[in-house]
Design an enzyme around this catalytic site. Structure first.
Site, PDB file in Angstrom:
ATOM      1  N   ASP A 190       1.554   6.506   5.708  1.00 43.12           N
ATOM      2  CA  ASP A 190       0.661   5.505   5.307  1.00 43.12           C
ATOM      3  C   ASP A 190       1.161   4.697   4.096  1.00 43.12           C
ATOM      4  O   ASP A 190       0.587   3.978   3.645  1.00 43.12           O
ATOM      5  CB  ASP A 190      -0.603   6.216   4.783  1.00 43.12           C
ATOM      6  CG  ASP A 190      -2.018   5.536   5.171  1.00 43.12           C
ATOM      7  OD1 ASP A 190      -1.663   4.643   5.825  1.00 43.12           O
ATOM      8  OD2 ASP A 190      -2.997   5.741   4.667  1.00 43.12           O
ATOM      9  N   GLU A 220      -9.342   3.985   2.337  1.00 45.22           N
ATOM     10  CA  GLU A 220      -8.859   4.001   0.868  1.00 45.22           C
ATOM     11  C   GLU A 220      -7.689   2.870   0.689  1.00 45.22           C
ATOM     12  O   GLU A 220      -7.666   2.485  -0.555  1.00 45.22           O
ATOM     13  CB  GLU A 220      -8.389   5.464   0.879  1.00 45.22           C
ATOM     14  CG  GLU A 220      -6.884   5.639   1.011  1.00 45.22           C
ATOM     15  CD  GLU A 220      -6.535   5.549   2.518  1.00 45.22           C
ATOM     16  OE1 GLU A 220      -5.490   5.159   2.873  1.00 45.22           O
ATOM     17  OE2 GLU A 220      -7.424   5.801   3.161  1.00 45.22           O
ATOM     18  N   ASP A 274      -2.475  10.349   3.790  1.00 51.89           N
ATOM     19  CA  ASP A 274      -3.715  10.188   3.796  1.00 51.89           C
ATOM     20  C   ASP A 274      -4.432  11.299   4.719  1.00 51.89           C
ATOM     21  O   ASP A 274      -4.627  11.258   5.815  1.00 51.89           O
ATOM     22  CB  ASP A 274      -4.247   8.544   4.331  1.00 51.89           C
ATOM     23  CG  ASP A 274      -5.718   8.121   4.448  1.00 51.89           C
ATOM     24  OD1 ASP A 274      -6.212   9.093   3.728  1.00 51.89           O
ATOM     25  OD2 ASP A 274      -6.023   7.535   5.485  1.00 51.89           O
ATOM     26  N   LYS A 280       0.841  -1.205  -0.106  1.00 51.28           N
ATOM     27  CA  LYS A 280       0.111  -0.196  -0.248  1.00 51.28           C
ATOM     28  C   LYS A 280       0.734   1.297  -0.125  1.00 51.28           C
ATOM     29  O   LYS A 280       1.560   1.560   0.905  1.00 51.28           O
ATOM     30  CB  LYS A 280      -0.835   0.272   1.159  1.00 51.28           C
ATOM     31  CG  LYS A 280      -1.710   1.181   1.251  1.00 51.28           C
ATOM     32  CD  LYS A 280      -2.475   1.361   2.750  1.00 51.28           C
ATOM     33  CE  LYS A 280      -3.030   2.693   3.125  1.00 51.28           C
ATOM     34  NZ  LYS A 280      -3.437   2.580   4.662  1.00 51.28           N
ATOM     35  N   ASP A 288     -11.902   7.283   3.950  1.00 55.67           N
ATOM     36  CA  ASP A 288     -10.840   6.812   4.970  1.00 55.67           C
ATOM     37  C   ASP A 288     -10.232   5.378   4.839  1.00 55.67           C
ATOM     38  O   ASP A 288      -9.535   5.130   5.424  1.00 55.67           O
ATOM     39  CB  ASP A 288     -11.032   7.572   6.242  1.00 55.67           C
ATOM     40  CG  ASP A 288      -9.659   7.700   7.062  1.00 55.67           C
ATOM     41  OD1 ASP A 288      -8.573   7.930   6.273  1.00 55.67           O
ATOM     42  OD2 ASP A 288      -9.780   7.861   8.288  1.00 55.67           O
ATOM     43  N   LYS A 309      -9.804  13.061   8.134  1.00 51.90           N
ATOM     44  CA  LYS A 309      -9.231  12.973   9.571  1.00 51.90           C
ATOM     45  C   LYS A 309      -9.324  14.077  10.580  1.00 51.90           C
ATOM     46  O   LYS A 309      -9.260  15.232   9.865  1.00 51.90           O
ATOM     47  CB  LYS A 309      -7.785  12.256   9.614  1.00 51.90           C
ATOM     48  CG  LYS A 309      -7.729  11.022   8.658  1.00 51.90           C
ATOM     49  CD  LYS A 309      -6.372  10.461   8.747  1.00 51.90           C
ATOM     50  CE  LYS A 309      -6.073   9.134   7.988  1.00 51.90           C
ATOM     51  NZ  LYS A 309      -6.418   7.997   8.645  1.00 51.90           N
ATOM     52  N   ARG A 356      -7.475  -0.291   1.195  1.00 46.71           N
ATOM     53  CA  ARG A 356      -7.952  -1.499   0.777  1.00 46.71           C
ATOM     54  C   ARG A 356      -8.454  -1.561  -0.847  1.00 46.71           C
ATOM     55  O   ARG A 356      -8.484  -2.304  -1.525  1.00 46.71           O
ATOM     56  CB  ARG A 356      -8.877  -2.298   1.478  1.00 46.71           C
ATOM     57  CG  ARG A 356     -10.379  -1.287   1.777  1.00 46.71           C
ATOM     58  CD  ARG A 356     -11.136  -1.762   2.970  1.00 46.71           C
ATOM     59  NE  ARG A 356     -10.556  -1.037   4.075  1.00 46.71           N
ATOM     60  CZ  ARG A 356     -10.815  -1.141   5.497  1.00 46.71           C
ATOM     61  NH1 ARG A 356     -12.322  -1.789   5.438  1.00 46.71           N
ATOM     62  NH2 ARG A 356     -10.351  -0.606   6.252  1.00 46.71           N
TER      63      ARG A 356
END
Length: 468
Positions: free
Chosen positions: A249, A310, A231, A226, A308, A238, A312
């Protein structure tokens, strides 16, 4: 390499490091002479693990350092010394307890790490002098861990999707691997819709990066990471606290890149494919919205419950592409859920696998390398939490329960049962300094999985290996 140097390169004065257990302190002290024995007693040194006692010589110079250790051959027993001792060269003195020099060197090298891109250190790390064989044994692992740390520690301003891709291109060039990438609108033309959807709101174009290395006749293995370089949470934005460290991230990508580097460096006999979806999850007028439905590369429709969740989404297109090439093993890494941290804390990666023997091999390698993993269940009844009324699935569960499991179940939907698959939900970060593990980006499970891969695919005799 910072913190480690090879013996036999010119004459140099080195200071002895004497390992000692609490129950052997008296015996070791008696070997060092009356003056040293008196100094040890006056210092109140009790050989507690991690403690040190500096022994001066007759001229008041540092003669040796007693190092308290435990009985479990902890690789971090000496790790704090690289930054804690005065600058200079040191060696492990045989007057103390017997220790595994490879373990000592590994811990020392990890402890010598500092992220120096923006702030130069005020002093050099202490150096451990080891022989060539020991240095060569630990060098690649230290470099792999430091690669993860450097990538994760770099702020997004200098580690966006393009810069992450450049790091992979550099690795591909180093190992003569094949490299390609799909950028921006080309993602839609090539049918990677979820990667594009997550990254389209940023002015830094999303991309999917691919590295291929090895011989086609060897077992095909795919690593996926990933690569969300920052993010914000998207429209489900967030909080400030939640966003503060989101440069990390892309930690899953950093792990996959580093593992690929270790595999190529060791020339493991595999046909390796590395896939990194690299995006920035931002907010703009064209941002992905809650309630949108995306048709993924695999043809599975996904209702967006939360923007949020995102990671996956970018992973599922990469996994679908990986499956098309029929590897025998897929391993993905992701800083995927806060739920995994709530369950296991920051030091234990949550590991999911669709084969018991695969999971057992990874867990055993984690014990062997002191790089622990913890298996979590792929509990299929929880798939009900991902049900949608208008699509095949949602991207986020309708419950706060079992968040790491439901995320893993979402990913599993894109990997057929016929393919061995492992998913690591990693934190990729140290919240505080510990010996050998400085605050900031961290590799978790990397050494364990490299050990597992080395056991599963033992290297053959050296030969020419090129990209295909």
């Amino acid at each position: 390499m910072d913190g480690l140097t090879q013996s036999g390169r010119g004459k140099r004065k080195t200071i002895g490091l004497i390992a000692v257990h609490a129950d052997s302190l008296s015996n070791v002290a008696s070997k060092l002479g009356a003056a040293a024995r008196g100094w040890i007693a006056a210092s109140g040194f009790r050989a507690e693990p991690g403690s040190t006692c500096f022994l001066p010589d007759a001229q008041g110079q540092l003669r040796a350092v007693l190092v308290g250790i435990s009985h479990d051959n902890d690789i971090y027993a000496f790790a704090g010394l690289a930054q804690g001792l005065p600058a200079g060269d040191y060696h492990v003195d045989g007057a103390g307890e017997s220790v595994d020099l490879r373990q000592v060197a590994l811990g020392w090298g990890l402890g010598a790490y500092r992220f120096e891109r923006y702030l130069k250190p005020k002093r050099a790390a202490a150096r451990l002098v080891v022989d060539r064989e020991v240095l060569q044994t630990v060098k690649a692992q230290i470099e792999g861990v430091c690669r993860v740390r450097d990538l994760v520690n770099t702020p997004t301003q200098d580690m966006g999707p393009a810069e992450l891709a450049a790091a992979i291109k550099q690795l591909a060039d180093q190992h003569h691997a094949r490299y390609r990438e799909w950028i921006g609108e080309r993602l839609l033309k090539a049918n990677f819709p979820t990667i594009h959807a997550v990254g389209r709101a940023s002015d830094r174009a999303p991309r999917l990066v691919e590295l291929i290395w090895g011989k086609r006749a060897d077992p095909p293995v795919t690593l996926v990471g990933k690569g969300v370089c920052f993010d914000s949470g998207g429209l489900d934005i967030k909080s400030a606290d939640g966003m503060r460290w989101m440069k990390k991230d892309m930690g899953g990508a950093a792990h996959a890149i580093a593992l690929a580097g270790l595999i190529m460096q060791a020339k493991l006999p595999v046909y390796l494919r590395l896939l990194i979806p690299a995006v920035e999850n931002s907010v703009s007028g064209n941002a992905l919205r809650p309630g949108d439905v995306i048709r993924t590369r695999a043809g599975i429709t996904v209702e967006i419950d939360n923007t949020d969740a995102e990671g996956r989404l970018v992973l599922c297109d990469a996994l679908a592409y990986a499956v098309e090439h029929r590897p025998e093993l897929i391993i993905d890494f992701a800083t995927l859920t806060g739920a995994a941290r709530i369950a296991l804390g920051p030091e234990l990666p949550a590991m999911f696998a669709n084969r018991d023997d695969l999971a057992d091999a990874a867990l055993a390698a984690g014990v062997q390398t002191q790089d622990p993993l913890w298996r979590m269940p792929l509990w299929k009844p929880y798939l009900r939490m991902l049900e949608s009324r208008i699509a095949d699935t949602t991207n986020s569960a309708n419950s706060r329960h079992a968040g790491a499991i439901t995320a893993a179940l979402y990913l599993q939907r894109f990997v057929p049962d016929a393919i061995e698959w492992m998913h690591l939900d990693v934190y990729a970060w140290n919240d505080a300094d510990r010996p050998g593990r400085p605050r900031g980006g961290e590799a978790l499970g990397l050494r364990a999985l490299f050990a597992m891969m080395s056991q599963r695919y033992p290297p053959k005799r050296a030969g020419k290996v090129v990209g295909r």
